[in-house]
Design an enzyme around this catalytic site. Structure first.
Site, PDB file in Angstrom:
ATOM      1  N   ASP A 100       0.833  -1.194   0.000  1.00  0.00           N
ATOM      2  CA  ASP A 100       0.000   0.000   0.000  1.00  0.00           C
ATOM      3  C   ASP A 100       0.874   1.253   0.000  1.00  0.00           C
ATOM      4  O   ASP A 100       1.773   1.395   0.831  1.00  0.00           O
ATOM      5  CB  ASP A 100      -0.899  -0.019   1.250  1.00  0.00           C
ATOM      6  CG  ASP A 100      -1.984   1.035   1.203  1.00  0.00           C
ATOM      7  OD1 ASP A 100      -2.871   0.930   0.353  1.00  0.00           O
ATOM      8  OD2 ASP A 100      -1.938   1.960   2.041  1.00  0.00           O
ATOM      9  N   GLU A 152       1.245  -0.633  -5.191  1.00  0.00           N
ATOM     10  CA  GLU A 152      -0.018   0.092  -5.320  1.00  0.00           C
ATOM     11  C   GLU A 152       0.338   1.571  -5.295  1.00  0.00           C
ATOM     12  O   GLU A 152       0.237   2.236  -4.277  1.00  0.00           O
ATOM     13  CB  GLU A 152      -0.975  -0.274  -4.169  1.00  0.00           C
ATOM     14  CG  GLU A 152      -2.365   0.317  -4.320  1.00  0.00           C
ATOM     15  CD  GLU A 152      -2.610   1.531  -3.417  1.00  0.00           C
ATOM     16  OE1 GLU A 152      -3.713   2.100  -3.494  1.00  0.00           O
ATOM     17  OE2 GLU A 152      -1.705   1.900  -2.648  1.00  0.00           O
TER      18      GLU A 152
END
Length: 683
Positions: A409, A438
């Site tokens: 993330d 990401e």
């Protein structure tokens, strides 16, 4: 028992070093501009086992003598594999060849330019002998080259004999006429021998460039994302209260995920969730006593990144989940979101790992105007040695429990040099671990993360919707960037629900999945895609009642295709991907023209081991509100076909069969299906 047999860098200075760009003289036969070449050779190009890719270079010399070129691919054991190259643009001296590595590891490649005296003699003799100019001299010089070639140390005895015999033919002026002698030696066994093992002089190598070869899943795969707490979540009819799903109930969903053809099940964070500043439903700032909070607010008195939320279960439950996933062929991916809730144990133990503001408080995460009061970002400039060691320890915990894929993330909010060190350090003992970035961020950062070691990137696909946008982006991703960055296309995520998906209806959900699944080798969906969950929270491009902040019961037992789900569509796409090897590559993407600006057309081709060619052509209507008909104009040369050729094609979506040519009528849209995915059989 958690393994600790890894070396932790005491500081960022011990990160895997980046080599200096090689300093290489041009050589007797200049070989500049070898490609692919990442950062002047300081970082490796990447491929996976069996993935073909093109190596190119400029190769030339002074004067008019012939040159040639060879790719030398060196495997991890130091064994060299020679691959011939072809001059594809004589005017620009461009030579190309295709290579593929047959196993994982660190390889290298270089291009060797060399003088080709036999080609020079054949060229000169082919002009002079028919004109009866210096015919005897041409025969003598050709014989000398053949005798030199016969003396090459790497030539076997059979090859030596064929070359000496050819030299004798040229020297025997009483036997064959000059023209027939030339024909004999340029078409007979000597020509075959020199084609297989050429006579190379003045060999001039380029610098050796690094090549990292990884397992196939680093390039080709289908991913399915779940929030484990929603799988099995339901309202207790007796109490009216929510009952959370667990790792055990989430495991019951695995056969359905595998049944749709997915390779990876990706779990959002499964760690304990903090209570301080916990978010409520729809990202509200006030949470009720039963609101579960965001799983990205990691850490509580129950533990941090190395712990499991007690509501989900235990490590025994997690190990059982991994085992249940493995049986139908799924791998498990985790999200190591490197951030902490205010209740994370490390906040108390290591407050220096965070940023302290002027008022003495720890800074929470912000992306103005967004505020994330339930999250403290880590400050990697404060005690980097301690932070590096802790993250490496945590990653090892999950590797030891069977996780080989990490979806990271917001990696662009952490130092690139940290990722370079971490990914490199993990790879030393676990080279099969795959990292997905990401990172919806600036292109420079996205590319830097790929060069630092991330095998895959989310890219901007979710926000590329028009034909020009998709053509431009697909061309970029399959071009030079493919040497180090692999895209992963997701039509939606748990954070992104674009207006196209909100208002496009079923055609939008079908076509975006189809393009994602066929334009690039790796794609993924967020759970609920089958149900076309398209309602957004007012003022935001994300789902209303987002399960980042609450539990969700999708009532999978009640979902049927007759009820409008896309389960069959997704299953079809993954089946087509498995059955057609051309769709498993990235660098083989070719776009074609359609007269209607709303119709996107592209093809992928791959030569198979048996010599046949697998070709798939996709025609997609990106206008989800109408049916469109137009003329598809195929680039026959790019398909390896003559311009007048006919193609027998089968639509893999509907089963229909047609004969297509250079110009073909197509009709796609809401009245039929929004996309043709056709398999080609050459007539």
């Amino acid at each position: 028992m958690v393994s600790t047999d890894f070396t932790v860098a005491p500081s960022p200075l011990s990160a895997v070093p980046v080599s200096e760009p090689p300093q290489q003289p041009l050589g007797r036969i200049p070989v500049p501009d070898v490609r692919p070449c990442v950062d002047h050779g300081a970082r490796p190009a990447t491929s996976v086992v069996g993935e073909p890719f093109t190596v190119s270079a400029e190769v030339f010399r002074e004067g008019h003598d012939a040159v040639n070129a060879t790719i030398v691919l060196t495997d991890p054991d130091g064994v060299e594999h020679h691959v011939p190259m072809t001059c594809t643009n004589p005017g620009l001296s461009i030579w190309e060849g295709e290579v593929a590595a047959d196993r994982e590891g660190m390889w290298s490649y270089r291009v060797e330019g060399w003088s080709d005296p036999w080609a020079t003699r054949v060229h000169d003799a082919s002009i002079k002998i028919p004109a009866d100019i210096d015919a005897a001299l041409m025969r003598a010089e050709g014989a000398i080259v053949l005798e030199r070639a016969a003396a090459d140390p790497d030539r076997d005895e059979g090859g030596r004999c064929s070359l000496r015999s050819a030299a004798d033919v040229l020297r025997d002026e009483q036997g064959h006429q000059a023209t027939s002698a030339l024909h004999l030696v340029t078409t007979g066994t000597a020509a075959v021998e020199l084609g297989a093992t050429p006579h190379r002089e003045l060999v001039s190598p380029s610098a050796d460039l690094p090549l990292l070869v990884e397992r196939e899943l680093a390039l080709f795969g289908s991913r399915y994302e779940i929030f484990p707490r929603s799988e099995g979540a339901h309202v207790d009819p007796a109490t009216g209260r929510w009952v959370t799903g667990t790792l055990r109930t989430a495991a019951q969903r695995l056969p359905a995920i595998a049944g749709m053809g997915f390779d990876v099940v990706y779990l959002t964070p499964i760690h304990p969730i903090g209570t301080t500043a916990r978010k409520g439903p729809n990202n509200t700032l006030e949470a009720g006593p039963e609101d579960p909070g965001s799983p990205y607010a990691i850490g509580s008195p129950d533990g941090g990144h190395e712990a499991i939320n007690p509501d989900l279960g235990t490590f025994e439950d997690f190990d059982a989940f991994v085992a249940d996933a493995t049986r139908p062929g799924l791998e498990v991916a985790l999200d190591p979101a490197l951030q902490c809730s205010p209740d994370h144990p490390r906040v108390t133990e290591h407050p220096e790992w965070f940023t302290t503001r002027a008022d003495g408080s720890i800074a929470y995460a912000e992306n103005p105007p967004k505020k994330y009061r339930d999250i403290y970002p880590i400050n990697f400039d404060n005690d980097p040695a301690g932070i590096y060691a802790e993250v490496r320890r945590v990653v090892q915990v999950w590797i030891d429990h069977g996780v080989k894929i990490f979806r990271v993330d917001n990696p662009h909010t952490k130092p690139v040099e940290f990722w370079q060190w971490l990914i490199g350090d993990v790879a030393r003992s676990h080279p099969d671990v795959i990292w997905l970035a990401e990172a919806f961020t600036l292109p420079a950062m996205m590319h830097a993360l790929a060069k630092a070691g991330f095998q895959q990137s989310y890219t901007y696909y979710a926000r590329r919707n028009t034909v020009p946008e998709l053509v431009e982006y697909g061309t970029e991703l399959s071009g030079e960037a493919a040497a180090y960055m692999r895209p992963s296309f997701w039509p939606t995520t748990h954070d992104i629900l674009t207006p196209y998906m909100q208002f496009g209806g079923p055609a939008a959900w079908k076509v975006r999945a189809a393009i994602a699944a066929t334009m690039v080798p790796t794609w993924g969906i967020y759970a609920g895609y089958e149900l076309m969950e398209h309602v957004a929270r007012p003022g935001a491009e994300e789902q209303i009642d987002n399960e980042k902040y609450e539990l969700k019961d999708r009532r999978w037992d009640d979902v049927t295709e007759a009820g409008g789900s896309l389960i069959g569509w997704l299953t079809m796409l993954n089946r087509v991907r498995r059955e057609h090897p051309s769709l498993q590559l990235l660098r083989n993407l070719t776009f074609h023209h359609v007269d209607d600006e709303n119709l996107l057309a592209y093809s992928k081709s791959r030569t198979l081991a048996d010599g046949t060619t697998d070709t798939v052509i996709v025609v997609a209507n990106v206008d989800p509100h109408s049916t469109r008909e137009s003329t598809l104009r195929l680039d026959m040369e790019a398909l390896g076909l003559d311009w007048g050729a006919q193609l027998h094609v089968e639509d893999l979506v509907t089963g229909a069969q047609w004969v297509w040519g250079e110009a073909t009528y197509v009709r796609v849209g809401v009245e039929t299906e929004p996309v043709h995915i056709v398999s080609v059989r050459h007539a």
